[in-house]
Design a protein around this motif. Structure first.
Motif, short mmCIF file in Angstrom:
data_model
loop_
_atom_site.label_atom_id
_atom_site.label_comp_id
_atom_site.label_asym_id
_atom_site.label_seq_id
_atom_site.Cartn_x
_atom_site.Cartn_y
_atom_site.Cartn_z
N GLN A 170 0.83 -1.21 0.00
CA GLN A 170 0.00 0.00 0.00
C GLN A 170 0.86 1.26 0.00
O GLN A 170 1.56 1.54 0.98
N TYR A 190 0.42 4.72 0.29
CA TYR A 190 -0.36 5.92 0.64
C TYR A 190 0.54 6.96 1.31
O TYR A 190 0.76 8.05 0.81
N SER A 191 1.05 6.61 2.52
CA SER A 191 1.76 7.59 3.35
C SER A 191 3.03 8.08 2.69
O SER A 191 3.71 7.35 1.95
N GLY A 211 0.98 11.96 6.59
CA GLY A 211 0.59 10.79 7.36
C GLY A 211 -0.88 10.88 7.67
O GLY A 211 -1.72 10.46 6.88
N SER A 212 -1.20 11.50 8.82
CA SER A 212 -2.61 11.69 9.17
C SER A 212 -3.31 12.55 8.13
O SER A 212 -4.46 12.33 7.80
N TRP A 238 6.83 4.09 5.14
CA TRP A 238 6.17 3.11 6.03
C TRP A 238 5.50 2.00 5.25
O TRP A 238 4.57 1.38 5.73
N THR A 261 4.49 -1.22 4.26
CA THR A 261 4.63 -2.53 4.91
C THR A 261 4.96 -3.62 3.89
O THR A 261 4.24 -3.78 2.90
N SER A 319 -4.60 6.96 13.07
CA SER A 319 -4.13 6.88 14.46
C SER A 319 -5.32 6.96 15.41
O SER A 319 -6.40 7.40 15.03
N GLU A 327 -5.84 8.93 17.77
CA GLU A 327 -6.29 10.32 17.94
C GLU A 327 -7.23 10.70 16.80
O GLU A 327 -8.27 11.32 17.03
N ASN A 345 -11.16 11.84 16.80
CA ASN A 345 -11.70 13.01 16.08
C ASN A 345 -12.92 12.60 15.28
O ASN A 345 -13.91 13.34 15.20
N ARG A 361 6.55 19.33 13.24
CA ARG A 361 5.80 18.45 12.34
C ARG A 361 4.48 19.11 11.93
O ARG A 361 3.67 19.46 12.79
N PHE A 382 -2.89 20.93 18.09
CA PHE A 382 -4.03 20.11 18.50
C PHE A 382 -4.03 19.96 20.02
O PHE A 382 -3.07 19.49 20.62
N GLN A 401 3.88 7.63 20.54
CA GLN A 401 2.59 7.85 19.88
C GLN A 401 2.54 9.21 19.18
O GLN A 401 2.09 9.34 18.05
N LEU A 402 3.03 10.24 19.87
CA LEU A 402 2.95 11.59 19.32
C LEU A 402 3.94 11.82 18.18
O LEU A 402 3.80 12.77 17.42
N GLY A 408 4.61 7.46 13.03
CA GLY A 408 5.51 6.43 12.53
C GLY A 408 6.96 6.65 12.95
O GLY A 408 7.68 5.70 13.25
C1 LIG Z 1 4.44 -0.13 11.33
C2 LIG Z 1 3.71 0.77 10.37
C3 LIG Z 1 3.24 0.26 9.17
C4 LIG Z 1 2.62 1.09 8.25
N1 LIG Z 1 2.24 0.59 7.02
C5 LIG Z 1 1.80 1.43 6.06
C6 LIG Z 1 1.58 0.97 4.71
O1 LIG Z 1 1.76 -0.22 4.40
N2 LIG Z 1 1.20 1.86 3.78
C7 LIG Z 1 0.99 3.19 4.07
O2 LIG Z 1 0.63 3.92 3.19
N3 LIG Z 1 1.19 3.65 5.32
C8 LIG Z 1 1.60 2.81 6.33
N4 LIG Z 1 1.83 3.29 7.59
C9 LIG Z 1 1.72 4.72 7.85
C10 LIG Z 1 0.60 5.12 8.76
O3 LIG Z 1 -0.61 5.09 8.12
C11 LIG Z 1 0.95 6.51 9.34
O4 LIG Z 1 2.01 6.33 10.23
C12 LIG Z 1 -0.20 7.16 10.03
O5 LIG Z 1 -1.12 7.61 9.09
C13 LIG Z 1 0.24 8.36 10.89
O6 LIG Z 1 0.97 9.27 10.14
P1 LIG Z 1 2.39 9.80 10.62
O7 LIG Z 1 3.20 8.65 11.02
O8 LIG Z 1 2.90 10.70 9.59
O9 LIG Z 1 2.07 10.62 11.94
P2 LIG Z 1 1.51 12.12 12.01
O10 LIG Z 1 0.36 12.25 11.12
O11 LIG Z 1 2.64 13.05 11.87
O12 LIG Z 1 0.97 12.15 13.50
C14 LIG Z 1 1.79 12.37 14.63
C15 LIG Z 1 0.91 12.44 15.86
O13 LIG Z 1 -0.01 13.52 15.73
C16 LIG Z 1 -1.34 13.07 15.91
N5 LIG Z 1 -2.24 13.84 15.07
C17 LIG Z 1 -2.12 14.12 13.76
N6 LIG Z 1 -3.17 14.86 13.34
C18 LIG Z 1 -3.97 15.06 14.40
C19 LIG Z 1 -5.21 15.73 14.62
N7 LIG Z 1 -5.83 16.37 13.63
N8 LIG Z 1 -5.73 15.73 15.86
C20 LIG Z 1 -5.10 15.10 16.89
N9 LIG Z 1 -3.94 14.45 16.74
C21 LIG Z 1 -3.37 14.42 15.52
C22 LIG Z 1 -1.29 11.62 15.50
O14 LIG Z 1 -2.35 10.89 16.08
C23 LIG Z 1 0.05 11.20 16.04
O15 LIG Z 1 -0.04 10.90 17.40
C24 LIG Z 1 2.42 2.46 8.55
C25 LIG Z 1 2.86 2.96 9.78
C26 LIG Z 1 3.50 2.14 10.69
C27 LIG Z 1 3.98 2.72 11.99
#
Ligand SMILES: Cc1cc2nc3c(=O)[nH]c(=O)nc-3n(C[C@H](O)[C@H](O)[C@H](O)COP(=O)(O)OP(=O)(O)OC[C@H]3O[C@@H](n4cnc5c(N)ncnc54)[C@H](O)[C@@H]3O)c2cc1C
Lengths: 389, 363
Positions: A126, A128-129, A134-135, A159, A161, A374, A376, A380, B255, B265, B324-325, B328
């Protein structure tokens, strides 16, 4: 009200158990039971065994070669397989890209991709990210520019997988940067062997190689690999996320872990841990009944919506909580960690046998509250769509 | 009352901070972790040159006679930088046992520890006696040592180990050369990227002159030493907790998602505030515990238990929230943040976890 499953559902459950007893590949079962890592080939063997039984398309309509199972049957499938300690099914092909293809793809694409997914001839991942998305996935930047009969893709995904094992990747790419960011996104299917794709491992804190960065430099993708319409990728992506409603609670797998934990804790004579295990059992029971209530609602024609985010949040909290209790149960031996994959054929220390696997799971499962939207973000969603605030 | 550090103590902290910032960045540490070496030999020499290895030893043994407050400062700073050098095993565990004992050969051993030229470990743990260190199965009879000791920190680098055992029906601490006949060991990695060893002793010859302490003296030495070591790793946990919230605040400010820093947030703000508050409370319990230990009060064990129970629970929670914060990035090995979580697991596991110390406290 009737809390019991119908006769037909129970017969179905027996059929699942029969397969698990007789046809679940032994070499896979042995490794899973010991908490050892599966090789790519093990995963292929496992999925192909399911294909052979006709269960690979467990959540597919009959029309495309799927089982056509009801929501209750799906639930039983997830639970029984989880309780048997089976590897979670690789979702990327069968439950992510396939529904997008049969819903939005053309006949040619259905013929070309769906049979290979059902037979597990292709391993999908996949895309996507991205590092900056991410989020907030809609902000993605990987670009696809149309040039005659193909797109030229540049950018990077992260990320991803098991990209190291994958034959194909489904990508969200930006085909237009002018309008609203959700509107310029398209959905592409890309052969991982295409020149210009580079996969680099990302090692996680458990020491394992499960995720990757995937880089795209002038990657030529034939236009026939675009799914649906250009610019509609965001709609398809959201559809895809909504499709995977059940199973995310992982009730079966958590029940199995709970039973294993009970065995470990029974030997310790530790009343504090006993209480924590009981709390966990109550939480699992509450989660299971919540899932069943949503299921019943669905079977009665209801449309449970954002409530299913409860399953993601609580399901992952329970999964993580169980690993924390295993680590506590390891006591002093939670200090020793040989890395992903355990001690293998090396000397093992004295102390509880589960310690190394428990630590690996504890570290590995931190991901569950981060990915798949996530926790969080799930909250939401509930506050917006359920509480209406 | 005065709860401020003295000028010397502030200087000590600054000196350690300077080292950690200039000589000990995370990427350097990662190189060492991934190499064949268990720790950075240059850093270890530097510790010796700076006098850090001599710090807590009494002046009679050639040390500076610094107490638990200075040790706590050192460990708090080590915690922030996730220092992997075997200070705890050599200086705190083996070192305090030797320093406070009446053992004849102690001055020479301590000199070697202070100069960094010899590693000595304390073998206190056994598989069958989780967290209960006063009744080992390992024993000496007819001048022969037999038994198995587990989780011997840095044991694979040690030339000598101090082994707790039963001899003449009472607890004893005996000194064993790791190359002696009948000594064997396996080396294992710890979750916080150090090493420990499991030793088996088979008819290892023990002379009267190898006995460091027996009976009540041995019991006191071991109890006091484990209590001091518990204080030290709890101070290390405090350092980790401080870094966890610092780094998380910094990361969430940088970030951006949804066209804004994720620190906007409120749910994340509150989580970071909790991390901050728990670290402040941990610091307060550390003050209490280190001052009680310094005063050698009757209640010192209780207050170390209070501290250890708090950091065991909230330290892990802080580190989990930090991960968590970071999204990834939090679970990526390349980032430092996930390593705090591993450290917190290690700290909770050692010398009694949170539940164990809650129970001790309530007694
Ligand atoms: C082991 C693993 C496997 C994965 N596999 C895949 C894959 O196969 N394909 C793929 O596309 N992606 C994959 N992902 C990516 C995953 O979908 C993202 O890690 C996830 O969407 C979070 O994005 P980020 O890591 O950029 O964190 P961020 O979006 O930067 O978030 C950081 C923190 O901020 C919080 N946050 C962000 N926005 C808000 C908001 N509006 N309100 C409150 N809190 C908020 C989040 O909850 C988190 O705690 C994988 C991730 C991991 C860890």
């Amino acid at each position: 009200m009737d809390i019991n499953f119908s006769k037909e559902d129970l017969a179905f459950r027996d059929e699942l158990r029969e397969w698990l007893a007789n046809d679940y590949p032994k070499h896979v079962k042995d490794k899973m039971d010991k908490g050892e890592h599966l090789t790519r080939q093990d995963m292929v063997d496992y999925h192909k065994a399911l294909s052979a039984k006709g269960w690979m398309g467990y959540n597919w309509p009959v029309e495309y070669g799927g089982t056509g199972w009801s929501a209750t049957q799906l639930y039983l499938f997830n639970k029984e397989f989880g309780m048997a300690g089976c590897p979670p099914l690789l979702a990327f092909g069968v439950s992510m890209v396939a529904p997008v293809i049969w819903t939005f793809g053309n006949e040619e694409q259905k013929k070309r991709f769906l049979p290979d997914i059902l037979d597990f001839n292709t391993w999908w991942c996949q895309g996507y990210s991205e590092p900056g998305s991410g989020s907030d996935l809609a902000s993605l930047k990987t670009k696809a520019v149309k040039d005659g009969d193909h797109y030229v893709v540049n950018g990077s995904k992260t990320w991803t997988t098991l990209a190291q094992n994958a034959d194909w990747i489904f990508l969200l790419v930006r085909t237009d940067s002018t309008g609203k960011k959700q509107e310029g996104i398209s959905f592409l299917l890309v052969d991982m062997k295409t020149p210009g794709i580079e996969v680099k491992p990302i090692i996680t804190i458990d020491g394992d190689h499960e995720v990757n960065s995937v880089f795209f430099t002038d990657v030529k993708v034939p236009v026939e690999n675009l799914v649906g319409e250009e610019g509609k990728g965001w709609t398809y992506a959201k559809f895809l996320l909504a499709h995977e409603r059940f199973g995310i609670a992982a009730v079966g797998a958590s029940m199995r872990a709970l039973n294993e934990l009970k065995e470990v804790v029974a030997e310790l004579n530790n009343s504090d841990l006993d209480k924590k295990v009981a709390e966990m059992e109550i939480a699992i029971s509450a989660l299971e009944m919540t899932e069943l209530r949503l299921l019943s609602d669905l079977e009665n024609g209801g449309h449970p919506g954002a409530e299913s985010s409860i399953l993601k949040i609580k399901g992952t909290e329970i999964q993580q909580g169980l690993t924390e209790l295993f680590v506590e149960a390891a006591g002093e031996y939670a200090l020793m960690y040989p890395g992903a994959g355990g001690y293998g054929s090396n000397d093992k220390p004295s102390g509880p046998e589960h310690a190394a696997v428990s630590l690996e799971k504890f570290l590995n499962f931190r991901k569950t509250s981060i990915y798949g939207g996530s926790n969080e973000i799930q909250k939401n969603i509930i506050s917006k769509f359920v509480l209406g605030v | 009352m005065n709860l401020s550090y003295t000028e010397e103590q502030v200087m000590l902290r600054e000196q350690i901070q300077k080292f950690c910032e200039t000589e000990y960045d995370f990427y350097k540490r990662e190189e060492v972790v991934k190499s064949e070496d268990d720790f950075d030999a240059n850093a270890w020499s530097l510790f010796a040159e700076q006098g850090w290895l001599s710090m807590p030893f009494s002046e009679e043994s050639g040390g500076f006679g610094f107490g638990p407050v200075e040790l706590s400062i050192l460990f708090e700073e080590f915690g922030k930088s996730l220092v992997i050098e075997p200070y705890l095993s050599n200086v705190v565990l083996a070192g305090s046992v030797l320093d406070k004992s009446n053992f004849e050969g102690k001055v020479e051993l301590i000199e070697n520890i202070c100069s960094g030229s010899m590693h000595v470990s304390l073998a206190y743990a056994e598989a069958a006696h989780s967290y209960e260190y006063l009744k080992p199965d390992t024993n000496v009879s007819d001048n022969k040592l037999n038994g198995t000791k587990t989780l011997v920190l840095n044991g694979n680098n040690a030339s000598k180990v101090i082994v707790s055992c039963v001899r003449n029906g009472e607890l004893s601490l005996v000194l064993v050369d790791t190359t002696a006949d009948g000594v064997s060991f396996n080396t294992f990695r710890t979750i916080d990227e150090k090493t420990c060893a499991e030793f088996t002793f088979e008819n290892v010859s023990i002379q009267d002159s190898d006995v460091i302490a027996s009976g009540d003296e041995a019991q006191n030495l071991l109890t006091e030493t484990i209590n001091l070591a518990t204080l030290c790793i709890s101070a290390e946990a405090v350092g980790c907790m401080v870094s966890c919230y610092h780094k998380t605040v910094q990361y969430t400010k940088e970030r951006e998602q949804f066209d804004q820093p994720i620190s906007n947030f409120q749910v994340l703000q509150h989580r970071m505030v909790d991390m901050f508050i728990d670290s402040e409370l941990a610091k307060s319990l550390l003050f209490k515990a280190m001052l009680e230990v310094d005063a050698d009060s009757e209640d010192k064990f209780r207050h170390v238990s209070a501290l250890k129970a708090h950091v065991g629970k909230f330290g892990k929670l802080s580190a989990q929230n930090a991960v968590q914060l970071h999204g990834g990035m939090g679970v990526s090995e390349e980032m430092m943040i996930g390593h705090y979580l591993k450290k917190m697991v290690a700290i909770d596991a050692m010398f009694g976890n949170a539940d164990y110390h809650l129970k001790s406290f309530s007694k």
